[in-house]
Design a protein around this motif. Sequence first.
Motif, PDB file in Angstrom:
ATOM      1  N   GLY A 168       0.404 -30.214  -2.039  1.00  0.00           N
ATOM      2  CA  GLY A 168       1.265 -31.369  -2.300  1.00  0.00           C
ATOM      3  C   GLY A 168       1.409 -32.285  -1.095  1.00  0.00           C
ATOM      4  O   GLY A 168       1.940 -33.383  -1.188  1.00  0.00           O
ATOM      5  N   THR A 169       0.957 -31.830   0.064  1.00  0.00           N
ATOM      6  CA  THR A 169       1.178 -32.610   1.284  1.00  0.00           C
ATOM      7  C   THR A 169      -0.028 -33.443   1.661  1.00  0.00           C
ATOM      8  O   THR A 169       0.000 -34.160   2.655  1.00  0.00           O
ATOM      9  CB  THR A 169       1.480 -31.674   2.477  1.00  0.00           C
ATOM     10  OG1 THR A 169       0.323 -30.855   2.713  1.00  0.00           O
ATOM     11  CG2 THR A 169       2.677 -30.793   2.195  1.00  0.00           C
ATOM     12  N   GLY A 170      -1.105 -33.357   0.893  1.00  0.00           N
ATOM     13  CA  GLY A 170      -2.277 -34.169   1.226  1.00  0.00           C
ATOM     14  C   GLY A 170      -3.187 -33.533   2.262  1.00  0.00           C
ATOM     15  O   GLY A 170      -4.108 -34.174   2.748  1.00  0.00           O
ATOM     16  N   ASN A 171      -2.907 -32.300   2.610  1.00  0.00           N
ATOM     17  CA  ASN A 171      -3.804 -31.628   3.548  1.00  0.00           C
ATOM     18  C   ASN A 171      -4.983 -31.032   2.797  1.00  0.00           C
ATOM     19  O   ASN A 171      -4.814 -30.377   1.770  1.00  0.00           O
ATOM     20  CB  ASN A 171      -3.060 -30.516   4.302  1.00  0.00           C
ATOM     21  CG  ASN A 171      -2.271 -31.072   5.468  1.00  0.00           C
ATOM     22  OD1 ASN A 171      -2.852 -31.568   6.430  1.00  0.00           O
ATOM     23  ND2 ASN A 171      -0.944 -31.011   5.374  1.00  0.00           N
ATOM     24  N   VAL A 230      -0.447 -27.591   8.821  1.00  0.00           N
ATOM     25  CA  VAL A 230      -0.313 -26.684   7.679  1.00  0.00           C
ATOM     26  C   VAL A 230       0.446 -25.416   8.059  1.00  0.00           C
ATOM     27  O   VAL A 230       0.524 -24.475   7.273  1.00  0.00           O
ATOM     28  CB  VAL A 230      -1.690 -26.324   7.078  1.00  0.00           C
ATOM     29  CG1 VAL A 230      -2.315 -27.558   6.446  1.00  0.00           C
ATOM     30  CG2 VAL A 230      -2.619 -25.738   8.124  1.00  0.00           C
TER      31      VAL A 230
ATOM     32  N   ARG B  69       4.598 -40.951  -2.977  1.00  0.00           N
ATOM     33  CA  ARG B  69       4.256 -39.720  -3.696  1.00  0.00           C
ATOM     34  C   ARG B  69       4.864 -39.689  -5.103  1.00  0.00           C
ATOM     35  O   ARG B  69       4.538 -38.833  -5.898  1.00  0.00           O
ATOM     36  CB  ARG B  69       4.748 -38.493  -2.917  1.00  0.00           C
ATOM     37  CG  ARG B  69       4.053 -38.272  -1.582  1.00  0.00           C
ATOM     38  CD  ARG B  69       2.732 -37.575  -1.759  1.00  0.00           C
ATOM     39  NE  ARG B  69       2.183 -37.146  -0.488  1.00  0.00           N
ATOM     40  CZ  ARG B  69       1.057 -37.626   0.044  1.00  0.00           C
ATOM     41  NH1 ARG B  69       0.377 -38.553  -0.593  1.00  0.00           N
ATOM     42  NH2 ARG B  69       0.613 -37.185   1.194  1.00  0.00           N
ATOM     43  N   LYS B  76      -2.160 -39.939  -3.392  1.00  0.00           N
ATOM     44  CA  LYS B  76      -2.637 -38.638  -2.898  1.00  0.00           C
ATOM     45  C   LYS B  76      -3.147 -38.739  -1.475  1.00  0.00           C
ATOM     46  O   LYS B  76      -3.667 -37.775  -0.938  1.00  0.00           O
ATOM     47  CB  LYS B  76      -3.781 -38.132  -3.808  1.00  0.00           C
ATOM     48  CG  LYS B  76      -3.409 -37.949  -5.260  1.00  0.00           C
ATOM     49  CD  LYS B  76      -2.572 -36.709  -5.453  1.00  0.00           C
ATOM     50  CE  LYS B  76      -2.325 -36.467  -6.933  1.00  0.00           C
ATOM     51  NZ  LYS B  76      -0.997 -35.863  -7.169  1.00  0.00           N
ATOM     52  N   PRO B  78      -3.409 -38.942   2.543  1.00  0.00           N
ATOM     53  CA  PRO B  78      -2.620 -38.293   3.586  1.00  0.00           C
ATOM     54  C   PRO B  78      -1.598 -39.278   4.167  1.00  0.00           C
ATOM     55  O   PRO B  78      -1.895 -40.466   4.315  1.00  0.00           O
ATOM     56  CB  PRO B  78      -3.653 -37.922   4.646  1.00  0.00           C
ATOM     57  CG  PRO B  78      -4.975 -38.015   3.983  1.00  0.00           C
ATOM     58  CD  PRO B  78      -4.841 -39.006   2.878  1.00  0.00           C
ATOM     59  N   ARG B  95       7.896 -33.158   5.403  1.00  0.00           N
ATOM     60  CA  ARG B  95       6.914 -32.374   4.669  1.00  0.00           C
ATOM     61  C   ARG B  95       7.383 -32.127   3.242  1.00  0.00           C
ATOM     62  O   ARG B  95       6.599 -32.222   2.288  1.00  0.00           O
ATOM     63  CB  ARG B  95       6.700 -31.048   5.402  1.00  0.00           C
ATOM     64  CG  ARG B  95       5.745 -30.142   4.700  1.00  0.00           C
ATOM     65  CD  ARG B  95       5.673 -28.830   5.419  1.00  0.00           C
ATOM     66  NE  ARG B  95       4.664 -28.855   6.468  1.00  0.00           N
ATOM     67  CZ  ARG B  95       4.474 -27.844   7.294  1.00  0.00           C
ATOM     68  NH1 ARG B  95       5.247 -26.780   7.227  1.00  0.00           N
ATOM     69  NH2 ARG B  95       3.538 -27.899   8.199  1.00  0.00           N
ATOM     70  N   GLY B  98       6.598 -34.806   1.160  1.00  0.00           N
ATOM     71  CA  GLY B  98       5.174 -34.947   0.852  1.00  0.00           C
ATOM     72  C   GLY B  98       4.317 -35.448   1.996  1.00  0.00           C
ATOM     73  O   GLY B  98       3.172 -35.848   1.786  1.00  0.00           O
ATOM     74  N   ALA B  99       4.863 -35.436   3.208  1.00  0.00           N
ATOM     75  CA  ALA B  99       4.072 -35.876   4.358  1.00  0.00           C
ATOM     76  C   ALA B  99       2.982 -34.854   4.653  1.00  0.00           C
ATOM     77  O   ALA B  99       3.159 -33.665   4.440  1.00  0.00           O
ATOM     78  CB  ALA B  99       4.958 -36.062   5.581  1.00  0.00           C
ATOM     79  N   THR B 100       1.863 -35.343   5.143  1.00  0.00           N
ATOM     80  CA  THR B 100       0.741 -34.477   5.434  1.00  0.00           C
ATOM     81  C   THR B 100       0.834 -33.901   6.839  1.00  0.00           C
ATOM     82  O   THR B 100       0.519 -32.738   7.080  1.00  0.00           O
ATOM     83  CB  THR B 100      -0.572 -35.266   5.304  1.00  0.00           C
ATOM     84  OG1 THR B 100      -0.533 -35.979   4.073  1.00  0.00           O
ATOM     85  CG2 THR B 100      -1.768 -34.345   5.340  1.00  0.00           C
TER      86      THR B 100
END
Lengths: 708, 124
Positions: A168-171, A230, B69, B76, B78, B95, B98-100
């Motif tokens: 969900g975080t775009g990683n 992560v 988000r 989607k 980053p 986070r 929704g932060a990468t």
Amino acid sequence: MSGSIQDTFFEECEDLLEAMDEGLTAIEGGEHDQEVVNAIFRAVHSIKGGAGAFGLDELVGFAHKFETVFDELRSGKLEFDAALIQLLLRSSDHLADLVATARDGGTTDEAHHDVLIEALAKYIPEEEEDLTFEPMGLGGAMAPMPLIEDTTERAYEIRFQPLKDMYGTGNEPFFLFQALSELGELSVRLNESELPGFDAFDADESYLAWDLTLVSNEPRSAIEAVFEFVEGLCELTIESEADEAEDTDALAALNAAFGTDPDASGDAAPAAPFEEPAPAPEAVVSAPVEEKASPPKAETAKAGPKPTLRVDLERVDRLINAVGELIINHSMLAQQIANLDAGDVREVETELEGFKNLARDIQEGVMSIRAQPVKPLFQRMARIVREASSATGKTAKLVTEGEATEVDKTVIERLSDPLTHILRNAVDHGIEKPEDRAAAGKSNAGEIRLTASHRSGSVCIEIRDDGAGVNRPRVKQIAIDKGLIPENAELTDNEIDNLLFLPGFSTAKEISNLSGRGVGMDVVKNAVTGLGGRINISSTPGKGSTFTIILPLTLAVMDGMVVSVADQTMVVPITSIVETMRGSDEMINNLGADGTLLSIRGNFVPICDVADALGLRQHYDQPPGVYLLVETETGQRSALAVDDIYDQRQVVIKSLDGVCGNIPGVAAATILGDGKIAMILDPESILAASPSAAGFDTDRRISNAIAS
Amino acid sequence: MKTKVLAIDDSRTIRNLLAAALEEAGFEYHCAVDGRDGVDMYGDVAPDVVITDINMPNLDGFGVIEELRGTDINSKVPILVLTTESAPELKARARAAGATGWITKPFDDQSLIFALKRVTGAAA
């Protein structure tokens, strides 16, 4: 770091400090609005952020403390009180000093710095103190690749198992592996052992894991740095022959740092979501990144809510000069058309009139680019009053009005010093001590009102205090003691007040550490007249004093009256002319040997022959035809005698600075329509230089006294 | 094609620093002056990665992440949070929204590019 980026940082700081001052002033005025507090917080925060980028540690440190207090305030953990507001005001002043020091060099008062830091720290609870921005511990962004560590090559065994939250975080694991592959030779094996059967598959779950082998001479912190984003979103083990023992500790520390316990969420059954861009198992990651197809987009950098453009001042000034030339050009054209022997030129003249209007529009437009509101200047003055009050043990408050009034940038810049001086004087000499105020039935806190307004083509700045007013007997006595005026001088109240502007005059009994630095009000006067302005003081004993500064709107163009003086063409500023009239014999009255008075509607005003005063003609046989009635700053009226009036028009001011020295009576020069240069006269100094008007003009009398 | 970065920060200095570093490294740089501006620009710019400040007027960084988000935009890409606070709870909050990842100010060019590489795979 590029110097220009740092320059814009300091420019931005000015804006931010201004916003901060504005907010604090609102708070001081009792407006404890959440948005005001937020705005100040952001301003300080931005200063800190920028300062950090340029390694301005002292500034960062102080801004951080300051900001933290505001964070407490905006979260409601701290309430405003009078003492705190005073501290915040002093801190904002200090922050401005730190910015100035960072920009211009020099030092700030360290003791003061420490006192403020300590005072601010009292408002910050212990645990908040830790909320600093020191680089993060393990593999923080600050130190992606420390090079000092052990650099022997070794094989790292990395097991990486994302938790479902990671997606969900775009990683993307793929990118992480790609970053890893730059550290050494990487091999990636997909571990799908936990992938359930089709029936048990949950698309939202994370089932996949990767086993990676990295042969690298980078330290493990470099690998941890790759997985920084992560942390807590995956199960990660990094093992190598060399540092097996450290592993568990480091990971524990990691998890502690993020408040995440992998064991707590570890029971999430691993699986892969469909959109997972699984890298080819067993492949060494080296594939180029695929570009994402993106739709054609609009041009770069959309403007903010209120678009502005920052332009080099030099460019604006070039434009102003060009417009000045345009106006001159127009006059020349008009003149040449008038000289043409071409019959009916009316249509040409109509077009020419349109040309003139357009030129004036352009000129006004260009001038408005240079015009700025006086607000920032006034805001800085609040600080001057604050500092002056605390230095003298008095209570004084600055109230400002007309902050939106726009004035030429140069005028604003050059007004700063005179205003500072007048305000310090107002606090030092004008406002009484609290006990004296109480005795006089006034409120303890003195009030200084700083007002700006437009007044028929000029700007008027007024500084009014509610202090004791000018102590006239003392002022007069001092002037006599210093030999500035003769002992038997008879002066009106207004004339006495204006003695303050004489060079070498200072009323302070002893030199106070504030305003009495050997700089008198004469410096203020010179600064104002240097801007083509005038300054006047009026005072009521017991009620206070008012300084009035009248300034031209612009320093580049002015409306002038074109006159003839002894066969020369000259320009007199319209702003100084009250009235014009054609003279006749019965209006002239002789007084003494060479004094003449003009009788106007029963009043007598001294006549000053301009030609005589400028030394163009020793004495005239016939009285000149036209009189320009002018008023000096003391309210004294005089009649300037000229031969004729040609025209009233806008002229472009050309400074004589650097061309020739100071000529008494001449303020500047201009270029006329016929291409000839004409002097722009300064009526004040003509009167001062004129013997005939001297007998009636205090200023003149006073300057004679000084000269002798 | 260059990797497109949308940087959202109310500080001109930070925008300048980002622009200098990113353009030097070969990224395509777009910027917005506050959170609302950033969200508004998102559709037009269609960035490959977003860098956003936290403390901003007109919608803060958390708001930016939540909107990007959210179901309307459903981005989607980053999102990196740019902030002087490296406090764990701020990162956790970003986070959760929704932060990468994050970039800690003051940043150097190297750590900025490194962060971008880890979320986009691109060095430029």
